[in-house]
Enzyme design. Structure first.
Site, short mmCIF file in Angstrom:
data_model
loop_
_atom_site.label_atom_id
_atom_site.label_comp_id
_atom_site.label_asym_id
_atom_site.label_seq_id
_atom_site.Cartn_x
_atom_site.Cartn_y
_atom_site.Cartn_z
N CYS A 273 0.80 -1.24 0.00
CA CYS A 273 0.00 0.00 0.00
C CYS A 273 0.82 1.28 0.00
CB CYS A 273 -0.91 0.01 1.23
SG CYS A 273 -2.09 -1.34 1.23
N1 LIG Z 1 -2.92 -5.78 2.11
C1 LIG Z 1 -3.37 -4.74 2.76
O1 LIG Z 1 -3.02 -4.54 3.91
C2 LIG Z 1 -4.36 -3.77 2.12
C3 LIG Z 1 -5.02 -2.84 2.94
C4 LIG Z 1 -5.94 -1.99 2.41
C5 LIG Z 1 -6.21 -2.02 1.03
N2 LIG Z 1 -5.55 -2.90 0.22
C6 LIG Z 1 -5.91 -2.92 -1.18
O2 LIG Z 1 -6.75 -4.03 -1.44
C7 LIG Z 1 -6.51 -4.54 -2.74
C8 LIG Z 1 -6.13 -6.01 -2.65
O3 LIG Z 1 -4.92 -6.13 -1.90
P1 LIG Z 1 -4.44 -7.47 -1.26
O4 LIG Z 1 -3.34 -7.12 -0.33
O5 LIG Z 1 -5.60 -8.26 -0.74
O6 LIG Z 1 -3.85 -8.22 -2.55
P2 LIG Z 1 -3.49 -9.77 -2.70
O7 LIG Z 1 -2.53 -9.85 -3.82
O8 LIG Z 1 -3.16 -10.34 -1.37
O9 LIG Z 1 -4.87 -10.43 -3.13
C9 LIG Z 1 -5.49 -10.18 -4.35
C10 LIG Z 1 -6.09 -11.48 -4.84
O10 LIG Z 1 -6.82 -11.20 -6.03
C11 LIG Z 1 -6.67 -12.33 -6.89
N3 LIG Z 1 -7.07 -11.91 -8.24
C12 LIG Z 1 -6.35 -11.24 -9.16
N4 LIG Z 1 -7.10 -11.03 -10.26
C13 LIG Z 1 -8.30 -11.56 -10.01
C14 LIG Z 1 -9.50 -11.65 -10.75
N5 LIG Z 1 -9.61 -11.14 -11.99
N6 LIG Z 1 -10.56 -12.28 -10.19
C15 LIG Z 1 -10.47 -12.81 -8.94
N7 LIG Z 1 -9.36 -12.77 -8.20
C16 LIG Z 1 -8.30 -12.14 -8.74
C17 LIG Z 1 -5.24 -12.73 -6.71
O11 LIG Z 1 -5.01 -14.07 -7.12
C18 LIG Z 1 -5.07 -12.55 -5.19
O12 LIG Z 1 -5.39 -13.73 -4.49
C19 LIG Z 1 -5.42 -3.66 -3.33
O13 LIG Z 1 -6.04 -2.64 -4.06
C20 LIG Z 1 -4.75 -3.08 -2.11
O14 LIG Z 1 -4.15 -1.83 -2.40
C21 LIG Z 1 -4.65 -3.80 0.76
#
Ligand SMILES: NC(=O)c1ccc[n+]([C@@H]2O[C@H](COP(=O)([O-])OP(=O)(O)OC[C@H]3O[C@@H](n4cnc5c(N)ncnc54)[C@H](O)[C@@H]3O)[C@@H](O)[C@H]2O)c1
Length: 436
Positions: A273
């Site tokens: 992030c």
């Molecule tokens: N990790 C954090 O602490 C956090 C906190 C707040 C916001 N975010 C935001 O949340 C979002 C997700 O982050 P994350 O950390 O969970 O990412 P991540 O990479 O852990 O998880 C994303 C998941 O989406 C899947 N994916 C990708 N394309 C896909 C599709 N077309 N259909 C279904 N699944 C699909 C991936 O395989 C993966 O499992 C990002 O925008 C991030 O900026 C993350």
């Protein structure tokens, strides 16, 4: 009953099916949260390993034991890669990655690919909520026209929201249900549906006036962190030149009961992030003719920190008549923050690469990362070294990059020839500790 009333009734009696797209650090906790609130949850992920693990009742996030997955599965949590099943879901919540591309510009391809895959399965009576962090306007500019292209009216047939996720990785007291949730809707009816959906699973929902306001709120939160970390990293460099310990200073300032929020310096910025999200705003602000100077400056300072730490390590070795070239260095901690297993954008990646470039022989120790995984831009064929008096004494220097609580700091201090501490873990002066 119209579409909104039907949806609200289904949310009210928990018969609504909640579809979560992307079961990573954000999507999986959310899925479990909705399951716990009594909803049938349908999870979607394009990664077959994740689908398989969850279907087998296995957790891949350290904060959840397998039993948490098993409990959700027993209450109807299913996982699939088959988008056709999206039609079963009344709520479609998108939690896919939003990284930067090779030119450090927003890469919305995961969001748009998800939306495109969902389109054929959309129907009246569904709510679509985007949770991925992104620039203001994404929901209206990317999702809305796609949904409308199916002939569905936003606010009458389908309800569209943006509701950013707030996660605190590594904090065992952080529970999704208890973290207040921002929600903005495309129309007042969309907001009403969004607030009802999240209120059914999360203790406090904070409505804002639009999807853009919700998108901007998330960016303000993360930019606030990025800029303050940049500030304290700059203060660290100044304090170091003055022979002061920034960690002592921050701890002292934090005793002020008002008007000061402590941020702690480190070897750089990491995680999915804070190093990434601010540049979503930078990119969008350009369209409005505005330069995001604070963001750029903080980015510059934070980005330079790993090199500053390496220079401190080189100077400390030099003082011991050792060049970096040929020295054995053990990097303590490769995750981007303490007590997590997440390596994304971790400064340790740059530290290891920089040390290797200078000819050091590098190993690492991280209780959460037994084998170095494949990561974007870096390939290290390494395994975590167990910390024993013998192994610690073998290295010319230990570089403390991530201050996991699980490290035995006393053992390290007793046996290390040199510790370069980039986290302020060793507050008391010791002959073998150099602060960086
Ligand atoms: N990790 C954090 O602490 C956090 C906190 C707040 C916001 N975010 C935001 O949340 C979002 C997700 O982050 P994350 O950390 O969970 O990412 P991540 O990479 O852990 O998880 C994303 C998941 O989406 C899947 N994916 C990708 N394309 C896909 C599709 N077309 N259909 C279904 N699944 C699909 C991936 O395989 C993966 O499992 C990002 O925008 C991030 O900026 C993350």
């Amino acid at each position: 009953m119209n579409a909104k009333q039907e949806l609200l009734a289904k949310i009210g009696d928990r018969s609504a099916v909640v579809g979560i797209f992307g079961l990573g650090y954000v999507g999986l906790p959310l899925a479990l949260c909705f399951a716990e609130a009594g909803f049938r949850v349908l999870g979607f992920d394009t990664d077959p390993d994740k689908v398989q693990a969850l279907e087998a009742g296995r957790s891949y996030l350290r904060r959840f034991p397998d039993s948490a997955i098993g409990k959700a599965r027993a209450s109807g949590f299913e996982v699939t890669g088959d988008y056709a099943r999206a039609a079963e879901a009344d709520a479609l919540i998108i939690c896919v990655p939003t990284p930067l591309d090779a030119h450090r510009e927003p890469d919305l391809s995961f969001v748009t690919a998800t939306a495109d895959a969902l389109l054929p399965h959309l129907r009246a009576g569904q709510i679509v909520s985007l949770e991925s962090t992104t620039y203001p306007g994404t929901t209206e500019e990317e999702l809305r026209p796609r949904i409308e292209s199916r002939g569905l009216r936003i606010g009458d047939d389908v309800f569209l929201c943006f509701s950013p996720e707030r996660e605190d990785p590594g904090n065992p007291r952080s529970v999704t249900r208890a973290i207040p949730k921002i929600c903005g809707g495309s129309t007042p009816a969309c907001l009403e549906a969004g607030v009802a959906l999240y209120r059914a699973a999360i203790e406090r929902v904070v409505p804002v006036s639009s999807t853009r306001a919700a998108e901007m709120t998330k960016l303000l939160e993360n930019i606030h962190r990025a800029v303050n970390i940049g500030l304290v990293n700059e203060m660290k460099i100044i304090a170091d030149r003055m022979g002061l310990d920034i960690h002592e200073i921050v701890r002292a300032a934090a005793t002020k009961p008002f008007g000061f929020v402590p941020y702690y310096p480190g070897p750089g910025l990491g995680g999915h992030c804070i190093p990434v999200d601010p540049f979503y705003l930078t990119w969008k602000a350009r369209q409005y003719g505005v330069n995001t100077r604070f963001i750029e400056l903080a980015g510059e300072i934070n980005h330079a920190m790993p090199d500053w730490v390496i220079d401190k390590l080189a100077a400390a070795l030099n003082a011991r008549r050792k060049p970096v070239n040929g020295s054995r260095v053990l990097v303590l901690g490769v995750a981007y923050k303490k007590n997590v297993e997440d390596l994304r954008e971790s400064p340790s990646l740059r530290l290891i690469a920089a040390l290797k470039e200078r000819g050091a022989s590098v190993d690492y120790s991280d209780p959460f990362v037994p084998v170095f995984p494949r990561v974007r831009n870096y390939a290290f064929d390494l395994r975590s070294v167990a910390l024993t008096p013998e192994s610690v004494a073998r290295y010319d220097a230990l570089l403390l990059a991530t201050d996991h609580d699980a490290f035995d700091y006393e053992l390290i201090a007793r046996h290390a020839r040199l510790i370069v501490d980039s986290r302020g873990r060793y507050l008391e002066p010791r002959a073998n500790v150099v602060k960086a």
